[in-house]
Design a protein around this motif. Structure first.
Motif, short mmCIF file in Angstrom:
data_model
loop_
_atom_site.label_atom_id
_atom_site.label_comp_id
_atom_site.label_asym_id
_atom_site.label_seq_id
_atom_site.Cartn_x
_atom_site.Cartn_y
_atom_site.Cartn_z
N LEU A 101 0.88 -1.48 0.13
CA LEU A 101 -0.02 -0.02 -0.19
C LEU A 101 0.97 1.32 0.00
N GLU A 102 0.50 2.19 -0.88
CA GLU A 102 1.32 3.37 -1.10
C GLU A 102 0.26 4.57 -1.04
N VAL A 103 0.76 5.39 0.11
CA VAL A 103 -0.27 6.63 0.17
C VAL A 103 0.81 7.91 0.44
N GLY A 104 0.93 8.65 -0.59
CA GLY A 104 1.64 9.75 -0.50
C GLY A 104 3.24 9.08 -0.39
N GLU A 105 4.01 9.42 0.86
CA GLU A 105 5.32 8.88 0.91
C GLU A 105 5.39 7.80 1.84
N VAL A 106 4.19 7.41 2.31
CA VAL A 106 4.05 6.17 3.20
C VAL A 106 3.82 4.70 2.27
N THR A 118 -6.90 -7.08 10.53
CA THR A 118 -5.53 -6.57 10.50
C THR A 118 -5.39 -5.41 9.50
N LEU A 119 -5.99 -5.79 8.15
CA LEU A 119 -5.84 -5.03 7.02
C LEU A 119 -6.78 -3.86 7.22
N ALA A 120 -7.92 -4.00 7.72
CA ALA A 120 -8.74 -3.07 8.01
C ALA A 120 -8.32 -1.86 9.01
N GLN A 121 -7.51 -2.16 10.13
CA GLN A 121 -6.93 -1.53 10.79
C GLN A 121 -5.90 -0.73 10.25
N VAL A 122 -5.00 -1.55 9.48
CA VAL A 122 -3.96 -0.68 8.64
C VAL A 122 -4.44 0.44 7.83
N LEU A 123 -5.71 0.10 7.07
CA LEU A 123 -6.01 0.99 5.92
C LEU A 123 -6.80 2.24 6.71
N GLU A 124 -7.34 1.87 8.13
CA GLU A 124 -7.97 2.97 9.07
C GLU A 124 -6.92 4.09 9.21
N ARG A 125 -5.72 3.52 9.79
CA ARG A 125 -4.64 4.47 10.22
C ARG A 125 -4.24 5.16 9.10
N LEU A 126 -3.96 4.68 7.96
CA LEU A 126 -3.35 5.18 6.70
C LEU A 126 -4.03 6.40 6.19
N LEU A 127 -5.37 6.15 6.19
CA LEU A 127 -6.39 7.11 5.64
C LEU A 127 -6.74 8.13 6.45
N ARG A 128 -6.20 8.35 7.64
CA ARG A 128 -6.55 9.55 8.60
C ARG A 128 -5.82 10.62 8.12
#
Length: 128
Positions: A101-106, A118-128
């Motif tokens: 998963l790439e969001v900006g520089e992350v 676990t994937l849902a939690q990762v996506l939730e944290r990334l999209l904040r």
């Protein structure tokens, strides 16, 4: 028999359509794509019809309003599929795999079998 001798008055002809600059169209499209934006309010504030703004949005999505840049932040991540060479599968291979998963520089790489929660939690944290 009644006869009407009133002169026929034609309505005045409509003027030329307004030609809006490309930058104006892009600016209104960008405003209308903001979360919680009201197209009707934006159109009213700028003196255009809401249907015209929707038309410009459609043109923008088709790439006809110049360079198609991502102005929209709707929480969706871009997905790129890359072809891979087929590998013979067996039971041990089912546990292997990876998600990047790439969001900006992350950049987050999940290897092995991804747990849905676990994937849902990762996506939730990334999209904040």
């Amino acid at each position: 028999m009644d006869t009407n001798f009133q002169p026929v008055i034609s309505s005045p002809t409509r003027g030329h359509y307004r030609q809006h600059p490309l930058e104006f169209k892009r600016a209104l499209v960008a405003l209308s794509l903001q979360p919680g934006a009201s197209v009707a309010r934006i159109a009213r504030e700028h003196g255009v019809n809401a249907n015209q703004v929707f038309s410009w949005r459609r043109l923008y999505n088709q790439g006809h309003l110049g360079e198609h840049a991502l102005m929209r932040d709707d929480g969706l991540l871009p997905v790129v599929l890359t072809p891979t060479t087929p590998v013979p599968r067996n039971a041990a291979d089912d546990a292997d795999g990876s998600i990047v998963l790439e969001v900006g520089e992350v950049r987050v790489r999940i290897e092995g079998r991804a747990n849905a929660s676990t994937l849902a939690q990762v996506l939730e944290r990334l999209l904040r």
